[in-house]
Design a protein around this motif. Structure first.
Motif: not given
Length: 108
Positions: A80-93
């Protein structure tokens, strides 16, 4: 639903090794793995779907107790060089939702 997204910048020349290492572990649930095609090279992104933050916490607590996970980390970290962890909530399209939103906008 919540999507946990991991983005890992991998050291040049180690992308295949990183992918194989990810696939060598039983993560206990399905996930989608993506690799960059154009733009930032040597980037892996993984998306995992959950119903709640509590489920994410429980899953990672279980993964952390597996002996194979510690072995994975020893091999993973040097890639690894780097890691990022994010959390997403889907939008109903869906068309129905968009149509309803347009109706509400006209009423305003």
């Amino acid at each position: 639903m919540i999507i946990e997204r991991w983005e890992h910048k991998i050291k040049a020349g180690h992308l295949e090794e990183a992918k194989n290492l990810i696939f060598s572990v039983d993560w206990g649930r399905p996930f989608r793995l993506f690799e960059s095609e154009i733009g930032v090279m040597y980037l892996l992104s993984a998306d995992v779907e959950y119903e709640s933050m509590a489920e994410i916490e429980q899953t990672w607590n279980e993964i952390g107790t597996k002996p194979e996970y510690e072995s994975f980390l020893k091999k993973w970290r040097p890639l690894l060089i780097s890691s990022e962890r994010t959390f997403w909530r889907p939008i109903d399209t869906s068309a129905e939702v968009i149509s309803e939103n347009k109706k509400l906008e006209k009423q305003e």
